[in-house]
Design a protein around this motif. Structure first.
Motif, PDB file in Angstrom:
ATOM      1  N   ALA A  36      -8.956  -6.552  -3.138  1.00  0.00           N
ATOM      2  CA  ALA A  36      -8.722  -5.789  -5.022  1.00  0.00           C
ATOM      3  C   ALA A  36      -7.249  -5.322  -4.302  1.00  0.00           C
ATOM      4  CB  ALA A  36      -9.966  -5.223  -5.346  1.00  0.00           C
ATOM      5  N   ALA A  37      -7.369  -3.982  -3.077  1.00  0.00           N
ATOM      6  CA  ALA A  37      -6.750  -3.397  -2.925  1.00  0.00           C
ATOM      7  C   ALA A  37      -5.081  -3.350  -2.726  1.00  0.00           C
ATOM      8  CB  ALA A  37      -6.794  -2.365  -2.062  1.00  0.00           C
ATOM      9  N   VAL A  38      -4.756  -5.326  -2.459  1.00  0.00           N
ATOM     10  CA  VAL A  38      -3.889  -5.582  -2.649  1.00  0.00           C
ATOM     11  C   VAL A  38      -3.710  -6.019  -4.371  1.00  0.00           C
ATOM     12  CG1 VAL A  38      -1.962  -7.798  -1.843  1.00  0.00           C
ATOM     13  CG2 VAL A  38      -3.701  -6.292  -0.545  1.00  0.00           C
ATOM     14  N   ALA A  39      -3.902  -6.762  -4.817  1.00  0.00           N
ATOM     15  CA  ALA A  39      -4.298  -7.606  -6.509  1.00  0.00           C
ATOM     16  C   ALA A  39      -3.835  -6.390  -7.045  1.00  0.00           C
ATOM     17  CB  ALA A  39      -5.700  -7.981  -6.822  1.00  0.00           C
ATOM     18  N   ALA A  40      -4.304  -4.605  -6.953  1.00  0.00           N
ATOM     19  CA  ALA A  40      -4.352  -3.759  -7.881  1.00  0.00           C
ATOM     20  C   ALA A  40      -2.820  -3.209  -7.486  1.00  0.00           C
ATOM     21  CB  ALA A  40      -5.559  -2.787  -7.563  1.00  0.00           C
ATOM     22  N   ALA A  41      -1.660  -3.270  -6.301  1.00  0.00           N
ATOM     23  CA  ALA A  41      -0.602  -2.824  -5.590  1.00  0.00           C
ATOM     24  C   ALA A  41       0.237  -3.702  -6.263  1.00  0.00           C
ATOM     25  CB  ALA A  41      -1.259  -1.638  -5.150  1.00  0.00           C
TER      26      ALA A  41
ATOM     27  N   GLN B 194       0.696  -1.430  -0.281  1.00  0.00           N
ATOM     28  CA  GLN B 194       0.115  -0.263  -0.223  1.00  0.00           C
ATOM     29  C   GLN B 194       0.561   1.458  -0.078  1.00  0.00           C
ATOM     30  OE1 GLN B 194      -3.415   0.267  -0.434  1.00  0.00           O
ATOM     31  NE2 GLN B 194      -2.239  -2.490  -1.039  1.00  0.00           N
ATOM     32  N   TRP B 195       1.133   1.999  -0.989  1.00  0.00           N
ATOM     33  CA  TRP B 195       1.722   3.447  -1.367  1.00  0.00           C
ATOM     34  C   TRP B 195       0.943   4.162  -0.791  1.00  0.00           C
ATOM     35  CZ3 TRP B 195       6.988   3.295  -3.727  1.00  0.00           C
ATOM     36  CH2 TRP B 195       7.131   2.230  -3.707  1.00  0.00           C
ATOM     37  N   ARG B 196       2.274   5.321  -0.349  1.00  0.00           N
ATOM     38  CA  ARG B 196       1.943   6.429  -0.234  1.00  0.00           C
ATOM     39  C   ARG B 196       2.931   7.965  -0.481  1.00  0.00           C
ATOM     40  NH1 ARG B 196       3.829   7.029   6.102  1.00  0.00           N
ATOM     41  NH2 ARG B 196       6.163   5.964   6.048  1.00  0.00           N
TER      42      ARG B 196
ATOM     43  N   VAL C 256       4.217  -5.631 -18.720  1.00  0.00           N
ATOM     44  CA  VAL C 256       4.556  -4.726 -17.448  1.00  0.00           C
ATOM     45  C   VAL C 256       3.267  -3.699 -16.928  1.00  0.00           C
ATOM     46  CG1 VAL C 256       6.624  -4.428 -18.954  1.00  0.00           C
ATOM     47  CG2 VAL C 256       5.034  -2.541 -19.821  1.00  0.00           C
ATOM     48  N   PRO C 257       3.264  -3.344 -15.827  1.00  0.00           N
ATOM     49  CA  PRO C 257       1.800  -3.179 -15.220  1.00  0.00           C
ATOM     50  C   PRO C 257       1.862  -1.478 -15.587  1.00  0.00           C
ATOM     51  CG  PRO C 257       4.011  -3.303 -12.830  1.00  0.00           C
ATOM     52  CD  PRO C 257       4.206  -3.906 -14.890  1.00  0.00           C
ATOM     53  N   PHE C 258       0.516  -1.254 -15.203  1.00  0.00           N
ATOM     54  CA  PHE C 258       0.601   0.405 -15.439  1.00  0.00           C
ATOM     55  C   PHE C 258      -0.748   0.582 -14.676  1.00  0.00           C
ATOM     56  CE2 PHE C 258      -1.765  -1.106 -18.753  1.00  0.00           C
ATOM     57  CZ  PHE C 258      -2.872  -0.634 -18.561  1.00  0.00           C
ATOM     58  N   TRP C 259      -1.464   1.525 -13.831  1.00  0.00           N
ATOM     59  CA  TRP C 259      -2.168   2.009 -13.149  1.00  0.00           C
ATOM     60  C   TRP C 259      -3.222   3.222 -13.417  1.00  0.00           C
ATOM     61  CZ3 TRP C 259       2.730   0.423 -11.642  1.00  0.00           C
ATOM     62  CH2 TRP C 259       2.832  -0.543 -10.948  1.00  0.00           C
ATOM     63  N   PRO C 260      -4.031   3.030 -14.132  1.00  0.00           N
ATOM     64  CA  PRO C 260      -4.820   4.298 -15.057  1.00  0.00           C
ATOM     65  C   PRO C 260      -4.911   5.883 -13.140  1.00  0.00           C
ATOM     66  CG  PRO C 260      -5.675   2.714 -15.887  1.00  0.00           C
ATOM     67  CD  PRO C 260      -5.121   2.107 -14.346  1.00  0.00           C
ATOM     68  N   LEU C 261      -5.694   5.317 -12.743  1.00  0.00           N
ATOM     69  CA  LEU C 261      -6.000   5.869 -11.349  1.00  0.00           C
ATOM     70  C   LEU C 261      -4.723   6.086 -10.807  1.00  0.00           C
ATOM     71  CD1 LEU C 261      -9.476   4.389 -10.468  1.00  0.00           C
ATOM     72  CD2 LEU C 261      -8.640   6.467 -12.029  1.00  0.00           C
TER      73      LEU C 261
ATOM     74  N   LYS D 284      -5.652   3.168  -3.029  1.00  0.00           N
ATOM     75  CA  LYS D 284      -5.153   3.485  -1.899  1.00  0.00           C
ATOM     76  C   LYS D 284      -6.705   2.489  -1.150  1.00  0.00           C
ATOM     77  CE  LYS D 284      -3.082   6.867  -1.866  1.00  0.00           C
ATOM     78  NZ  LYS D 284      -2.397   7.118  -3.394  1.00  0.00           N
ATOM     79  N   TRP D 285      -6.416   1.960  -0.211  1.00  0.00           N
ATOM     80  CA  TRP D 285      -7.085   1.053   0.991  1.00  0.00           C
ATOM     81  C   TRP D 285      -8.347   0.978   0.824  1.00  0.00           C
ATOM     82  CZ3 TRP D 285      -5.733  -3.860   1.869  1.00  0.00           C
ATOM     83  CH2 TRP D 285      -6.373  -4.411   2.384  1.00  0.00           C
ATOM     84  N   HIS D 286      -8.977   2.575   0.806  1.00  0.00           N
ATOM     85  CA  HIS D 286     -10.456   2.517   0.920  1.00  0.00           C
ATOM     86  C   HIS D 286     -10.827   3.300  -0.086  1.00  0.00           C
ATOM     87  CE1 HIS D 286     -10.247   1.307   5.499  1.00  0.00           C
ATOM     88  NE2 HIS D 286      -9.331   1.752   5.363  1.00  0.00           N
ATOM     89  N   ASP D 287     -10.100   3.262  -0.814  1.00  0.00           N
ATOM     90  CA  ASP D 287     -10.584   4.299  -2.551  1.00  0.00           C
ATOM     91  C   ASP D 287     -12.063   2.782  -3.523  1.00  0.00           C
ATOM     92  OD1 ASP D 287      -8.567   5.675  -2.760  1.00  0.00           O
ATOM     93  OD2 ASP D 287      -7.423   4.597  -4.468  1.00  0.00           O
ATOM     94  N   ASP D 288     -13.123   3.910  -3.314  1.00  0.00           N
ATOM     95  CA  ASP D 288     -14.087   2.851  -4.264  1.00  0.00           C
ATOM     96  C   ASP D 288     -14.097   2.434  -5.610  1.00  0.00           C
ATOM     97  OD1 ASP D 288     -15.822   3.880  -2.343  1.00  0.00           O
ATOM     98  OD2 ASP D 288     -16.279   5.764  -2.688  1.00  0.00           O
ATOM     99  N   TRP D 289     -12.770   3.203  -6.144  1.00  0.00           N
ATOM    100  CA  TRP D 289     -12.303   2.642  -7.341  1.00  0.00           C
ATOM    101  C   TRP D 289     -11.368   2.466  -7.404  1.00  0.00           C
ATOM    102  CZ3 TRP D 289     -16.536   1.174 -11.724  1.00  0.00           C
ATOM    103  CH2 TRP D 289     -17.458   1.866 -11.358  1.00  0.00           C
ATOM    104  N   LEU D 290     -11.076   1.727  -8.417  1.00  0.00           N
ATOM    105  CA  LEU D 290      -9.482   0.357  -8.627  1.00  0.00           C
ATOM    106  C   LEU D 290      -9.097   0.172  -9.652  1.00  0.00           C
ATOM    107  CD1 LEU D 290      -9.018  -1.391  -5.734  1.00  0.00           C
ATOM    108  CD2 LEU D 290      -8.551   0.885  -5.299  1.00  0.00           C
ATOM    109  N   ALA D 291      -7.990   0.648 -10.036  1.00  0.00           N
ATOM    110  CA  ALA D 291      -7.646   0.183 -12.293  1.00  0.00           C
ATOM    111  C   ALA D 291      -6.152  -0.507 -11.711  1.00  0.00           C
ATOM    112  CB  ALA D 291      -8.394   1.685 -12.915  1.00  0.00           C
ATOM    113  N   ALA D 292      -6.190  -0.776 -12.286  1.00  0.00           N
ATOM    114  CA  ALA D 292      -4.147  -1.617 -12.717  1.00  0.00           C
ATOM    115  C   ALA D 292      -4.801  -2.494 -14.071  1.00  0.00           C
ATOM    116  CB  ALA D 292      -3.916  -2.571 -11.749  1.00  0.00           C
ATOM    117  N   GLY D 293      -3.472  -2.167 -15.084  1.00  0.00           N
ATOM    118  CA  GLY D 293      -3.705  -3.335 -16.048  1.00  0.00           C
ATOM    119  C   GLY D 293      -2.666  -3.412 -16.105  1.00  0.00           C
ATOM    120  N   LEU D 294      -1.972  -4.502 -17.238  1.00  0.00           N
ATOM    121  CA  LEU D 294      -1.174  -5.037 -18.069  1.00  0.00           C
ATOM    122  C   LEU D 294      -0.705  -4.971 -19.498  1.00  0.00           C
ATOM    123  CD1 LEU D 294      -1.504  -8.234 -16.163  1.00  0.00           C
ATOM    124  CD2 LEU D 294       0.100  -6.699 -15.469  1.00  0.00           C
ATOM    125  N   ARG D 295      -0.237  -4.448 -19.937  1.00  0.00           N
ATOM    126  CA  ARG D 295       0.410  -4.271 -20.854  1.00  0.00           C
ATOM    127  C   ARG D 295       1.344  -5.084 -21.918  1.00  0.00           C
ATOM    128  NH1 ARG D 295       4.764  -1.292 -22.841  1.00  0.00           N
ATOM    129  NH2 ARG D 295       5.328  -0.135 -21.387  1.00  0.00           N
TER     130      ARG D 295
END
Length: 721
Positions: free
Chosen positions: A546-551, A179-181, A624-629, A633-644
């Motif tokens: 989901a917050a772990v998987a996305a990061a 979990q990044w800050r 390779v990963p990327f993160w549109p949003l 964050k742990w309590h975010d309503d929306w999460l997005a992550a991708g693999l290019r």
């Protein structure tokens, strides 16, 4: 001492990065620049040129504090660092593996120690790998209390560095990994303090920002990663320390700019001291750094490819088989003949290739925590015979695997006193006890002999083809048996354990060994470079997971990131689909849950997710990963992550996979998407699950996703040209 002909500059480069070292008139060597190959280095005499003048290596010996910095708590300002003078350097350009190496040899005439800074570049990567070796060429013992892996100063080249750059680090705890800050430099204590008065000897204030770990859980608390980024995403520094134990990195203000220093264990933080007799040598932990003129996505893309280059090759990384494990939200450490047999058929129909029996297979009851260590299958749990059970798994085309904690023995174990006292971690003559378990010391030959015998028996007699190596205690005390210090004993054990795992894979090249360690409390690249794959979490709530998987791709490459998909018969379809999306995006499916209790329609939902995984997994090993949003964050309503998986962003064609999670908030979300900036056409496809009302549409310079359910996740493919 003979006169040495000194260069004024050493250039070490490849097609993407150039490393420039400066040698001053007195023979001190330091980093002048690490920058993209097509960028112009700063010129000597510019305002921030002198800010690079920290020694290439910072070494502390027992009794010596600091010579330049205001505090010995900092990793810079050592006496030895300023005394080390250039003696020679060598660049090796052809090792047959696409690597280029630079060794810079330095010497301290006062003590006779010789220090060699090792640097490695890999073809096609803008990442520098660095470590340091110290050898005692003097006439008496020396005690080393700090040895740097990497020291770079003058990172920003900005007169207002405290305002232009931010620092990011990642907390990492049980059930809440990666979990990044992001923080401003003033918020972490680095600011314009008006102390830059070099003529008065004020080289730096006393404040530093540091992140560290102590103990056998290498990532309990934080990942060994850090990032310094320009606020406009125009420039990013990204680094990691590669050690499966104690480590530290710090940022500080040095001559009115920012420096980075990274080490393995040291005396101040980790009770580490290494005594070197004449002729002895010691090599530091390894660190890696990437500096690009771009954003965090680009930096992590480079680090991902670097991690692939430093790890041990394994066929698993190309085939990416689906793994079923009976633990999480399933049998939870209580396997029996009946329960396993009930799962075999639905697991086989899922398309899984491995069936791993997790904790409990060695115990007659559930009270097994403090009697582990013999690793013999229970006859009460498996009256039909454990080998017969594993044969039934094989009969349907599944490969059997087992959970094991190789590094501990419980206090009630029948083998607790089978090894000599020196085979365990000790302090002051007492065996160290943690949660009613003893820590084995893999430096001791009796430990290697015993654990070799356990693994050989399970592989040859039972046909085990997969091991989940777990580890569930943390020893912060180190061990003082046959070593210079408790911290040194722990480091020696850490390295011995990795050598042992490597010998197992040498002996059984097809064997798969997963690194678990309480979910992901050893999520470091020393472990990941040796083990076949890495558990990402023990999180049992799929929505939080989901917050772990996305990061998680900030910490481990996709094809090694084993993430749970554990459907339940009492969950609705959206929740069961969400747990599958968690694993699809992460890259490695750890299927679990009571598949034998799911209704046919629920099984179809899960099986369709496994079908999607088999269709895409051929792309994952190079993605390779990327993160549109941005980072989740742990309590975010929306999460997005991708693999290019092909192409790039900002023009040209390409393809990626994109996972989006909704955990609240409005039913639509705008996703910034750099691919659209230069793309003529963008097409999207919903791969999983095919729930009604889902949309992914081009919206201006980005995408808009709609998920009608308040809790839901979707997995898309996106193609642009």
């Amino acid at each position: 001492m003979a006169t040495v002909e000194m260069p004024t500059e050493i250039l070490f480069d490849n097609e993407l990065v150039k490393v420039i070292l400066h040698v001053d008139e007195g023979g001190c060597v330091y980093f002048h620049d690490i920058l993209p190959a097509d960028a112009s280095p700063r010129a000597q005499g510019t305002p921030h040129f002198e800010s690079s003048a920290t020694p290439l290596c910072e070494i502390r010996l027992s009794g010596e504090g600091n010579s330049q910095s205001k505090t010995s708590k900092a990793l810079v300002g050592s006496y030895v660092g300023t005394r080390l003078k250039y003696r020679s350097h060598e660049i090796k350009t052809d090792d047959g593996q696409g690597r280029k190496a630079l060794d810079v040899v330095l010497q301290d005439e006062q003590t006779g120690i010789t220090v060699t800074s090792h640097m490695v570049l890999f073809d096609g990567l803008p990442v520098l790998r660095s470590s340091t070796t110290i050898r005692n060429d003097g006439e008496k013992d020396v005690v080393v209390t700090q040895i740097s892996s990497l020291v770079i100063a003058g990172l920003t080249r900005s007169k207002e560095w405290w305002a232009d750059f931010t620092v990011s680090s990642a907390t990492n705890t049980w059930f809440r990994e990666a979990q990044w800050r992001e923080m401003s430099l003033p918020d972490v204590g680095l600011d314009d303090l008006g102390l830059y008065q070099q003529d008065q000897g004020h080289l730096a204030p006393m404040s530093t920002f540091n992140v560290s770990n102590r103990g056998t859980f290498s990532t309990q608390g934080h990942l060994p990663l850090g990032m310094l980024k320009h606020r406009k995403d125009a420039e990013t520094w990204l680094w990691q320390v590669e050690n499966n134990g104690s480590w530290k990195w710090e940022l500080g203000d040095w001559k009115d700019d920012v420096y980075l220093a990274a080490t393995g264990p040291n005396s101040n933080d980790h009770d580490w001291r290494q005594r070197l007799a004449p002729g002895d040598s010691f090599t530091s932990a390894t660190a890696a750094v990437c500096h690009i003129f771009g954003d965090a996505d680009a930096a992590f893309g480079a680090l991902t490819q670097y991690r692939r280059r430093i790890r041990r090759d394994h066929p698993d990384h190309k085939h990416l088989p689906i793994i079923f494990n009976d633990y999480m939200n399933c049998l939870m450490g209580d396997p029996t003949d009946e329960k396993i047999i009930g799962l075999i058929e639905p697991v086989a129909k899922s398309g899984a290739e491995y069936f791993v029996i997790d904790a409990g297979w060695y115990a007659d009851d559930n009270d097994w925590w403090d009697d582990v260590g013999a690793w013999e299958p229970s006859k009460e749990r498996f009256p039909m015979g454990f080998k017969n059970l594993l044969d039934k798994i094989r009969e349907v085309g599944l490969k059997p695997g087992l959970w094991l904690e190789a590094e501990v023995i419980g206090v009630r174990s029948p083998v607790a006193d089978a090894l000599p006292p020196e085979a365990y971690f000790q302090r002051d003559g007492e065996r160290i006890l943690e949660k009613n378990r003893y820590q084995l010391d893999f430096r001791h030959p009796a430990v290697i002999e015993r654990m070799d015998g356990v693994i050989d028996r399970l592989v040859t007699s039972y046909g085990v083809e997969y091991f989940k190596f777990d580890y569930n205690i943390e020893v912060t005390q180190g061990t003082d048996i046959a070593t210079s210090s408790p911290g040194a004993g722990q480091l020696e054990h850490n390295r011995a354990y990795l050598r042992w795992v490597s010998t197992l894979l040498d002996r059984y090249p097809g064997l798969v060994i997963e690194n678990c360690s309480s979910g992901a409390q050893r999520l470091d690249d020393a472990m990941n470079a040796v083990h076949t794959l890495q558990s990402t979490s023990d999180q049992q709530d799929p929505v939080k997971y989901a917050a772990v998987a996305a990061a998680i791709h900030t910490a481990v490459v996709p094809e090694q990131a084993a993430t749970w998909a554990y459907p339940q018969h009492g969950w609705d379809d959206e929740t069961n689909a969400l747990t599958v999306v968690n694993a699809l995006l992460s890259g490695r499916v750890h299927l679990s849950g009571r598949l034998d209790l799911l209704a046919p329609a629920q099984l179809d939902l899960i099986y369709s997710g496994m079908d999607v995984y088999r269709e895409i997994r051929g792309d994952i090993a190079t993605a390779v990963p990327f993160w549109p949003l941005g980072f989740a964050k742990w309590h975010d309503d929306w999460l997005a992550a991708g693999l290019r998986v092909s192409g790039g962003f900002g023009g040209g064609g390409g393809k990626c996979y994109l996972a989006v999670w909704r955990r609240g908030g409005p039913e639509s979300c705008e996703l910034p998407f750099a691919a659209l900036e230069g793309a003529k056409e963008v097409s999207t496809s919903l791969l999983y699950p095919t729930m009604p009302g889902t949309k992914l549409e081009v919206a201006g310079s980005g995408l808009r996703v709609t998920i009608p359910s308040k809790i839901g996740a979707r997995f898309f493919s996106v193609v642009w040209n």
